[in-house]
Write an enzyme that holds these catalytic residues in place. Structure first.
Site, PDB file in Angstrom:
ATOM      1  N   ASP A  32       0.806  -1.255  -0.127  1.00  0.00           N
ATOM      2  CA  ASP A  32      -0.324  -0.201  -0.441  1.00  0.00           C
ATOM      3  C   ASP A  32       0.955   1.463   0.162  1.00  0.00           C
ATOM      4  O   ASP A  32       0.421   2.400   1.106  1.00  0.00           O
ATOM      5  CB  ASP A  32      -0.754   0.090   1.553  1.00  0.00           C
ATOM      6  CG  ASP A  32      -1.927  -1.161   1.347  1.00  0.00           C
ATOM      7  OD1 ASP A  32      -2.339  -1.794   0.178  1.00  0.00           O
ATOM      8  OD2 ASP A  32      -3.020  -0.983   1.824  1.00  0.00           O
ATOM      9  N   GLU A  80      -5.145  -0.537  -1.238  1.00  0.00           N
ATOM     10  CA  GLU A  80      -5.930  -0.571  -0.687  1.00  0.00           C
ATOM     11  C   GLU A  80      -7.060   0.237  -1.832  1.00  0.00           C
ATOM     12  O   GLU A  80      -6.653   1.303  -1.815  1.00  0.00           O
ATOM     13  CB  GLU A  80      -5.809  -0.200   0.768  1.00  0.00           C
ATOM     14  CG  GLU A  80      -7.841  -0.711   1.256  1.00  0.00           C
ATOM     15  CD  GLU A  80      -7.560  -0.472   2.810  1.00  0.00           C
ATOM     16  OE1 GLU A  80      -8.315  -0.184   3.378  1.00  0.00           O
ATOM     17  OE2 GLU A  80      -5.921  -0.088   3.110  1.00  0.00           O
ATOM     18  N   LYS A 137      -6.464  -4.273  -3.172  1.00  0.00           N
ATOM     19  CA  LYS A 137      -7.657  -5.397  -2.037  1.00  0.00           C
ATOM     20  C   LYS A 137      -8.293  -4.670  -1.239  1.00  0.00           C
ATOM     21  O   LYS A 137      -8.476  -3.134  -1.558  1.00  0.00           O
ATOM     22  CB  LYS A 137      -6.071  -5.744  -1.121  1.00  0.00           C
ATOM     23  CG  LYS A 137      -5.320  -4.799  -0.322  1.00  0.00           C
ATOM     24  CD  LYS A 137      -4.432  -4.920   0.085  1.00  0.00           C
ATOM     25  CE  LYS A 137      -3.995  -3.955   0.931  1.00  0.00           C
ATOM     26  NZ  LYS A 137      -4.635  -3.232   2.030  1.00  0.00           N
ATOM     27  N   LYS A 140      -7.762  -4.673   4.419  1.00  0.00           N
ATOM     28  CA  LYS A 140      -6.609  -4.384   4.810  1.00  0.00           C
ATOM     29  C   LYS A 140      -5.468  -5.413   4.841  1.00  0.00           C
ATOM     30  O   LYS A 140      -3.725  -4.694   4.491  1.00  0.00           O
ATOM     31  CB  LYS A 140      -6.677  -4.159   7.004  1.00  0.00           C
ATOM     32  CG  LYS A 140      -7.793  -2.650   6.684  1.00  0.00           C
ATOM     33  CD  LYS A 140      -7.686  -2.227   8.436  1.00  0.00           C
ATOM     34  CE  LYS A 140      -8.606  -1.605   9.053  1.00  0.00           C
ATOM     35  NZ  LYS A 140     -10.126  -1.382   8.445  1.00  0.00           N
ATOM     36  N   VAL A 165       3.023   0.480   4.419  1.00  0.00           N
ATOM     37  CA  VAL A 165       2.015   1.250   5.591  1.00  0.00           C
ATOM     38  C   VAL A 165       1.119   0.578   5.357  1.00  0.00           C
ATOM     39  O   VAL A 165       0.267  -0.035   4.187  1.00  0.00           O
ATOM     40  CB  VAL A 165       2.010   2.666   4.899  1.00  0.00           C
ATOM     41  CG1 VAL A 165       3.673   2.655   4.980  1.00  0.00           C
ATOM     42  CG2 VAL A 165       1.672   2.397   3.962  1.00  0.00           C
ATOM     43  N   THR A 166       0.325   0.739   6.688  1.00  0.00           N
ATOM     44  CA  THR A 166       1.512   1.561   7.597  1.00  0.00           C
ATOM     45  C   THR A 166       1.611   0.119   8.805  1.00  0.00           C
ATOM     46  O   THR A 166       1.126  -1.076   8.639  1.00  0.00           O
ATOM     47  CB  THR A 166       0.206   2.483   9.029  1.00  0.00           C
ATOM     48  OG1 THR A 166      -0.874   1.576   9.059  1.00  0.00           O
ATOM     49  CG2 THR A 166       0.102   3.109   8.377  1.00  0.00           C
ATOM     50  N   CYS A 170      -2.256  -2.594   8.059  1.00  0.00           N
ATOM     51  CA  CYS A 170      -2.171  -3.325   6.733  1.00  0.00           C
ATOM     52  C   CYS A 170      -0.890  -4.323   6.767  1.00  0.00           C
ATOM     53  O   CYS A 170      -0.751  -6.080   6.347  1.00  0.00           O
ATOM     54  CB  CYS A 170      -2.149  -2.648   5.546  1.00  0.00           C
ATOM     55  SG  CYS A 170      -3.582  -1.797   4.900  1.00  0.00           S
ATOM     56  N   GLN A 210       7.283 -13.595  21.574  1.00  0.00           N
ATOM     57  CA  GLN A 210       6.758 -15.134  21.600  1.00  0.00           C
ATOM     58  C   GLN A 210       8.105 -16.588  20.568  1.00  0.00           C
ATOM     59  O   GLN A 210       7.676 -17.318  20.029  1.00  0.00           O
ATOM     60  CB  GLN A 210       5.783 -15.751  22.199  1.00  0.00           C
ATOM     61  CG  GLN A 210       5.648 -15.033  23.271  1.00  0.00           C
ATOM     62  CD  GLN A 210       3.561 -15.387  23.190  1.00  0.00           C
ATOM     63  OE1 GLN A 210       3.115 -16.369  23.312  1.00  0.00           O
ATOM     64  NE2 GLN A 210       2.300 -14.570  22.313  1.00  0.00           N
TER      65      GLN A 210
END
Length: 241
Positions: A32, A80, A137, A140, A165-166, A170, A210
């Site tokens: 994007d 987007e 798209k 997002k 971005v961002t 997204c 994690q």
């Protein structure tokens, strides 16, 4: 995917740990980088954001894009936006908040976030080649209601170098979707940006937490070193200027 140098592998310095990649099975996914998000008068500014915050990602992405093109890596750009009749834009998205202009309203670069309008297009610094894939798209995430997964499967892609971005919206949504589909994602920290620096930082922490729950976090210099060690120092210096 053309690659005059043949199969190329490399290890990318990253967190939580380095990752070895077969670049013949890797795509550069640029999320994007559109005028509507990057420039004054677009959707980002209508929401009250300082669009200059996103400019820092342009040069790092451009450096990696050049290197990816040089080795024949698959490059995928996303945009987007919505159909002119807004049939693919849910009311909850159009009506949220109190922006100065809503999706579909006329703006300085055409109708806000509408496919085919000037603001919907990708910024000139990162403009796609005719041979590169462009995914339009409506949401997002880059996988929702698009052909992205089919394209990646067609090219035998297993790994994604993700930037754009961002960071927290997204990029994060796409990485989470990709992770669920089995792709290994390496997010380029300096090739992503947010209107809110603290969201950028936390968005990256979420990805690598994690033991890399959604993927790895690296940067343009590390990717350039893995792609082309002999030229990486020059390219990285250009990305930082």
């Amino acid at each position: 995917m053309a690659n005059s140098r043949g199969p190329l592998t490399g290890t990318v310095a990253a967190e939580p740990e380095p990752i070895a990649l077969d670049f013949a099975a890797t795509a550069l996914l640029i999320i994007d980088m559109q005028r509507d998000f990057m420039e004054p008068g677009g959707f980002g500014e209508t929401l009250g954001n300082d669009v200059s915050q996103l400019a820092r990602a342009v040069k790092p992405i451009a450096a990696v894009l050049e290197a990816a093109r040089d080795i024949g890596m698959l490059v995928v750009h996303t945009r987007e936006g919505h159909l002119p009749d807004l049939s693919d834009a849910p009311p909850a998205k159009i009506e949220r908040g109190a922006p100065s202009l809503r999706i579909g309203d006329p703006g300085p670069m055409g109708r806000i976030l509408i496919r085919g309008e000037a603001g919907h297009d990708i910024i000139p610094e990162l403009y796609p080649l005719d041979s590169e894939v462009v995914i339009d798209k409506p949401g997002k995430g880059a996988f929702y209601a698009t052909e992205l997964d089919d394209v990646l499967q067609q090219y035998g892609i297993e790994n994604l170098l993700v930037c754009g971005v961002t960071t927290e919206v997204c990029v994060n949504t796409t990485v989470r979707e990709a992770n669920d589909r089995g792709y290994r994602c390496v997010v380029l920290a300096d090739g992503c940006a947010s209107y809110f620096p603290e969201f950028h930082e936390m968005g990256l922490k979420m990805i690598k937490a994690q033991g890399g729950i959604f993927g790895w976090v690296s940067d343009s210099a590390a990717v350039l070193e893995a792609l082309s060690p002999e030229t990486s120092k020059t390219a990285a210096a250009g990305a930082s200027r």
